[in-house]
Design a protein around this motif. Structure first.
Motif, PDB file in Angstrom:
ATOM      1  N   PRO A   1     -15.387  32.116  26.506  1.00 36.22           N
ATOM      2  CA  PRO A   1     -14.612  31.274  27.418  1.00 36.22           C
ATOM      3  C   PRO A   1     -15.095  29.828  27.484  1.00 36.22           C
ATOM      4  O   PRO A   1     -14.280  28.907  27.614  1.00 36.22           O
ATOM      5  N   PHE A   2     -16.407  29.614  27.384  1.00 33.94           N
ATOM      6  CA  PHE A   2     -16.901  28.236  27.483  1.00 33.94           C
ATOM      7  C   PHE A   2     -16.478  27.399  26.285  1.00 33.94           C
ATOM      8  O   PHE A   2     -16.022  26.260  26.437  1.00 33.94           O
ATOM      9  N   LEU A   3     -16.616  27.953  25.087  1.00 32.56           N
ATOM     10  CA  LEU A   3     -16.190  27.203  23.906  1.00 32.56           C
ATOM     11  C   LEU A   3     -14.666  27.054  23.896  1.00 32.56           C
ATOM     12  O   LEU A   3     -14.137  25.998  23.526  1.00 32.56           O
ATOM     13  N   THR A   4     -13.960  28.103  24.333  1.00 34.87           N
ATOM     14  CA  THR A   4     -12.501  28.043  24.392  1.00 34.87           C
ATOM     15  C   THR A   4     -12.024  26.873  25.255  1.00 34.87           C
ATOM     16  O   THR A   4     -11.173  26.070  24.840  1.00 34.87           O
ATOM     17  N   TYR A   5     -12.595  26.772  26.452  1.00 35.66           N
ATOM     18  CA  TYR A   5     -12.125  25.716  27.369  1.00 35.66           C
ATOM     19  C   TYR A   5     -12.780  24.367  27.082  1.00 35.66           C
ATOM     20  O   TYR A   5     -12.249  23.334  27.497  1.00 35.66           O
TER      21      TYR A   5
ATOM     22  N   LEU B   1     -15.604  20.086  27.828  1.00 33.82           N
ATOM     23  CA  LEU B   1     -15.614  20.865  29.068  1.00 33.82           C
ATOM     24  C   LEU B   1     -15.636  19.956  30.299  1.00 33.82           C
ATOM     25  O   LEU B   1     -15.065  20.293  31.344  1.00 33.82           O
ATOM     26  N   GLU B   2     -16.276  18.787  30.168  1.00 30.68           N
ATOM     27  CA  GLU B   2     -16.319  17.860  31.304  1.00 30.68           C
ATOM     28  C   GLU B   2     -14.915  17.405  31.692  1.00 30.68           C
ATOM     29  O   GLU B   2     -14.547  17.412  32.868  1.00 30.68           O
ATOM     30  N   TYR B   3     -14.121  17.028  30.695  1.00 28.68           N
ATOM     31  CA  TYR B   3     -12.747  16.604  30.979  1.00 28.68           C
ATOM     32  C   TYR B   3     -11.923  17.782  31.499  1.00 28.68           C
ATOM     33  O   TYR B   3     -11.106  17.631  32.414  1.00 28.68           O
TER      34      TYR B   3
END
Length: 330
Positions: A232-236, A245-247
């Motif tokens: 999920p982290f790389l996906t988003y 991810l910051e944006y």
């Protein structure tokens, strides 16, 4: 003579473990107290190995692999001369504590006692281990253990660092992807993530938003395809575009989701009405109508092997990230 591994429990998880270890060359004792259950377990094991053989996951003949497995209804015979014992019995603290208490008293202190529990805590189980609680550890596989590479290794309060390292090393010898949790939490990481999604799926069924079959289509036609090789982290992170991810959190989809996150399911037990609807709708699930459990399991295993070959084969996880995603993290 090869190292001996003992599996206590001949259900789906226990047989999966036995399949994995035997296919990797280990001697395996497979124990359960009822002969009928044991016989069914051995038949499952044979079928699992045949699927692996048919899909070139093992080169050895099925009969040869099976010759390394000793099915038994005698617990002392099963665990004797073992270097590593894996428990795969019912998800119940009392049952597990009774077993671990007995094994802790009966076996040499050098034998590691691992639980396959999907969410119970080793700290509680260790209360029954009066001699050497430090050798108790959780090694949680994903079903089916002989095909899915993840193993979550979870310490209890008294688990020694040496036991954690030896458990990690053994699982890595099996070509597993090992995640050692830094601290205990019920359900560990994988099941907490999976059940957060499943809770929402049951909620959507309960609210009449979609059927169980349609929800599975959403998962397999979109989310599941991405999650086969990205978390999920790389996906988003990629969902945030150049800003990452910051944006995503500050201006993108993650920011916009704050408007509707409050509407997600919040219950801490599956609602009766949602459970009834889900169970009833499974009876109308077009794909599984007329198919036996064994037929669906075989289909699942063959599909998993195809995905595994595409995404994981010949790629260790660290190698995969270093070569294919290193530019993202520079």
């Amino acid at each position: 003579m090869s190292e001996k591994i003992s599996i206590v429990g001949a259900g789906v998880i226990g047989v999966g473990w036995a399949t994995l270890f035997a296919s990797k060359g280990y001697r395996v004792s497979l124990y359960t107290e009822k002969k009928e259950t044991l016989d069914k377990g051995v038949e499952k094991l044979r079928n699992y190995l045949q699927v692996m053989k048919n899909n070139s996951q093992i080169q050895e003949e099925v009969s040869s692999v099976l010759s390394r497995v000793n099915p038994t209804t005698n617990l002392d015979e099963a665990v004797g001369d073992s270097t590593f014992v894996i428990e795969a019995i019912i998800e119940d603290y009392e049952a597990k504590k009774k077993l671990f208490g007995y094994l802790d008293k009966a076996l040499s202190k050098d034998v590691i006692l691992a639980s396959s529990t999907s969410g119970l805590l080793m700290t509680e189980i260790q209360k029954a281990m009066l001699s050497h609680p430090e050798r108790g550890v959780i090694a949680h596989p994903w079903n089916p253990p002989h095909l899915l590479p993840l193993v979550e290794v979870v310490p209890g309060e008294k688990t020694s660092q040496d036991v954690l390292e030896k458990t990690r090393e053994l699982m890595e010898k099996l070509d597993r992807v090992v995640v050692v949790l830094k601290k205990e939490v019920p359900g560990f990481v994988g099941n907490r993530l999976a059940f957060a999604l499943f809770r929402e799926a049951v909620h959507l069924v309960d609210e009449g938003v979609a059927t169980v079959e349609d929800i599975d289509k959403v998962m397999t036609a979109a989310i599941g395809l991405r999650w086969a090789f990205m978390g999920p982290f790389l996906t988003y992170h990629l969902g945030g575009g150049e800003g990452g991810l910051e944006y995503f959190f500050n201006r993108g989809f993650g920011f916009g989701a704050n408007e509707w996150l409050h509407s997600l399911a919040k219950y801490d037990k599956f609602p009766y009405t949602g459970v009834v609807k889900a169970v009833q709708q499974m009876k109308e699930y077009s794909f599984i109508k007329g198919k036996t459990f064994q037929e669906i399991s075989k289909w699942r295993d063959e599909k998993l092997l195809r995905v595994y070959k595409l995404v994981w084969e010949q790629k260790k996880l660290s190698f995969f990230f270093k070569l294919e995603y290193s530019h993202i993290f520079k």
